[in-house]
Design an enzyme around this catalytic site. Structure first.
Site, mmCIF file in Angstrom:
data_model
loop_
_atom_site.group_PDB
_atom_site.id
_atom_site.type_symbol
_atom_site.label_atom_id
_atom_site.label_comp_id
_atom_site.label_asym_id
_atom_site.label_seq_id
_atom_site.Cartn_x
_atom_site.Cartn_y
_atom_site.Cartn_z
ATOM 1 N N LEU A 202 0.480 -1.090 0.489
ATOM 2 C CA LEU A 202 -0.138 0.027 -0.249
ATOM 3 C C LEU A 202 0.650 1.063 0.014
ATOM 4 O O LEU A 202 0.666 2.114 -1.072
ATOM 5 C CB LEU A 202 -0.860 -0.133 1.209
ATOM 6 C CG LEU A 202 -1.701 1.582 0.852
ATOM 7 C CD1 LEU A 202 -2.823 1.245 0.386
ATOM 8 C CD2 LEU A 202 -2.475 0.783 2.291
ATOM 9 N N HIS A 203 1.884 1.278 0.536
ATOM 10 C CA HIS A 203 2.547 2.479 0.958
ATOM 11 C C HIS A 203 3.523 2.373 -0.123
ATOM 12 O O HIS A 203 3.785 3.862 -0.540
ATOM 13 C CB HIS A 203 4.120 2.250 2.186
ATOM 14 C CG HIS A 203 5.225 2.881 1.814
ATOM 15 N ND1 HIS A 203 5.149 4.204 1.960
ATOM 16 C CD2 HIS A 203 6.645 3.181 1.499
ATOM 17 C CE1 HIS A 203 6.139 5.298 1.514
ATOM 18 N NE2 HIS A 203 7.062 3.882 1.645
ATOM 19 N N ARG A 204 3.530 1.760 -1.274
ATOM 20 C CA ARG A 204 4.572 2.004 -2.680
ATOM 21 C C ARG A 204 2.888 2.657 -3.633
ATOM 22 O O ARG A 204 3.203 3.590 -4.482
ATOM 23 C CB ARG A 204 4.909 0.692 -3.366
ATOM 24 C CG ARG A 204 6.825 -0.087 -2.676
ATOM 25 C CD ARG A 204 6.673 -0.892 -3.196
ATOM 26 N NE ARG A 204 7.469 -1.810 -2.197
ATOM 27 C CZ ARG A 204 7.315 -2.855 -1.743
ATOM 28 N NH1 ARG A 204 6.161 -3.349 -2.511
ATOM 29 N NH2 ARG A 204 8.063 -3.612 -1.113
ATOM 30 N N HIS B 13 2.404 6.480 -2.564
ATOM 31 C CA HIS B 13 3.996 6.574 -3.078
ATOM 32 C C HIS B 13 3.710 7.686 -4.620
ATOM 33 O O HIS B 13 3.960 8.132 -4.879
ATOM 34 C CB HIS B 13 5.309 6.532 -3.128
ATOM 35 C CG HIS B 13 6.174 6.806 -3.011
ATOM 36 N ND1 HIS B 13 6.780 6.548 -4.008
ATOM 37 C CD2 HIS B 13 6.936 7.508 -2.216
ATOM 38 C CE1 HIS B 13 7.678 7.840 -4.182
ATOM 39 N NE2 HIS B 13 8.003 8.572 -3.008
ATOM 40 N N SER C 167 1.809 8.786 2.414
ATOM 41 C CA SER C 167 2.172 7.384 1.654
ATOM 42 C C SER C 167 1.406 6.197 2.398
ATOM 43 O O SER C 167 1.958 5.110 2.247
ATOM 44 C CB SER C 167 3.442 7.266 1.380
ATOM 45 O OG SER C 167 4.503 7.252 2.326
#
Length: 187
Positions: free
Chosen positions: A28-30, A33, A175
Site C-alpha cells: 500500500l505504501h508503494r 507513493h 504515504s
C-alpha cells in the site's frame, strides 16, 4: 472522505496475519507513493478486538476517484491470493471519526548512543553513561514491520487509533495513509 473499500486477509496456513498485514501495508505504501496523493487514509476496524496487533482487516478511506485510481494500479501484485478486496462503497450516513496516526518510539538505546556520539563527538563510554540500556522506550501499540526503501533497514511502524470524535478534522495523509491531524470515518 465519502467512500471506502475493505481489504480482508484470507487465512493462510503458511503465513501469520501479522506477516500478511505487514506485506499489505508495504505494498500500500508503494501504491500511495506512486499515486502521489495525500487524501487516502487507512484504518483497522478490528483494532479493539485484536488488542496488540492490527487484525486482518484494512480499510481505505477517500473520495471515489482516489480509491478507484488506487485500485487500477498494480500495488496488490503478489497479495491477490491473500486478500479479499471489497468494492468502493459510500460511507454510511451516521458515522463518527477517528485519528489514525503513526507513533515514533525511540526504542533502541544503541542507535541513540551512536547518534549522540556522532553529533556531539563524545566517547562510547560517555554515551553509555548518558543513555543506559534501560533508556529504551517501550510501547504496547500495534505495529507492522516494514523495510525502508532508502536504507533497506527494517523498522516497526507503530499505529495509534485515537479517541472517537463526533466531528471530522481536516488534514492530509502520508504515504502510509496515516495522519497527525486528519480523521477518517469510523464505523
Amino acid at each position: 472522505m465519502d467512500h471506502y473499500f475493505d481489504l480482508k486477509l484470507l487465512p493462510d496456513p503458511e503465513f501469520a496475519a501479522t506477516q500478511l498485514m505487514s506485506a499489505l501495508m508495504s505494498k500500500l505504501h508503494r501504491g500511495l507513493h506512486d499515486l502521489r496523493r495525500d487524501d487516502v487514509g487507512v484504518s483497522f476496524p478490528e483494532i479493539e478486538s485484536a488488542r496488540h496487533h492490527l487484525g486482518s482487516h484494512l480499510r481505505l478511506h477517500g473520495n471515489r476517484e482516489a480509491l478507484a485510481h488506487l485500485l487500477t494500479l498494480n500495488w496488490l501484485t503478489g497479495m491477490r491470493d491473500h486478500v479479499q478486496v471489497g468494492e468502493v462503497t459510500a460511507v454510511p450516513a451516521q458515522v463518527r471519526y477517528r485519528l489514525v496516526s503513526r507513533v515514533q518510539v525511540d526504542s533502541n538505546p544503541e542507535r541513540l548512543r551512536r547518534r549522540l556520539i556522532k553529533r556531539h563527538g563524545i566517547t562510547e563510554e560517555e554515551a553509555r553513561e548518558r543513555i543506559p540500556d534501560s533508556a529504551g522506550k517501550r510501547t504496547k501499540l500495534p505495529f507492522v514491520s516494514l523495510r525502508s526503501n532508502g536504507s533497506g533497514n527494517a523498522f516497526p511502524l507503530f499505529i495509534r487509533h485515537g479517541d472517537i470524535l463526533e466531528v471530522a478534522q481536516p488534514g492530509t495523509f502520508n504515504s502510509y495513509g496515516l495522519s497527525s491531524t486528519a480523521t477518517i470515518p469510523w464505523f
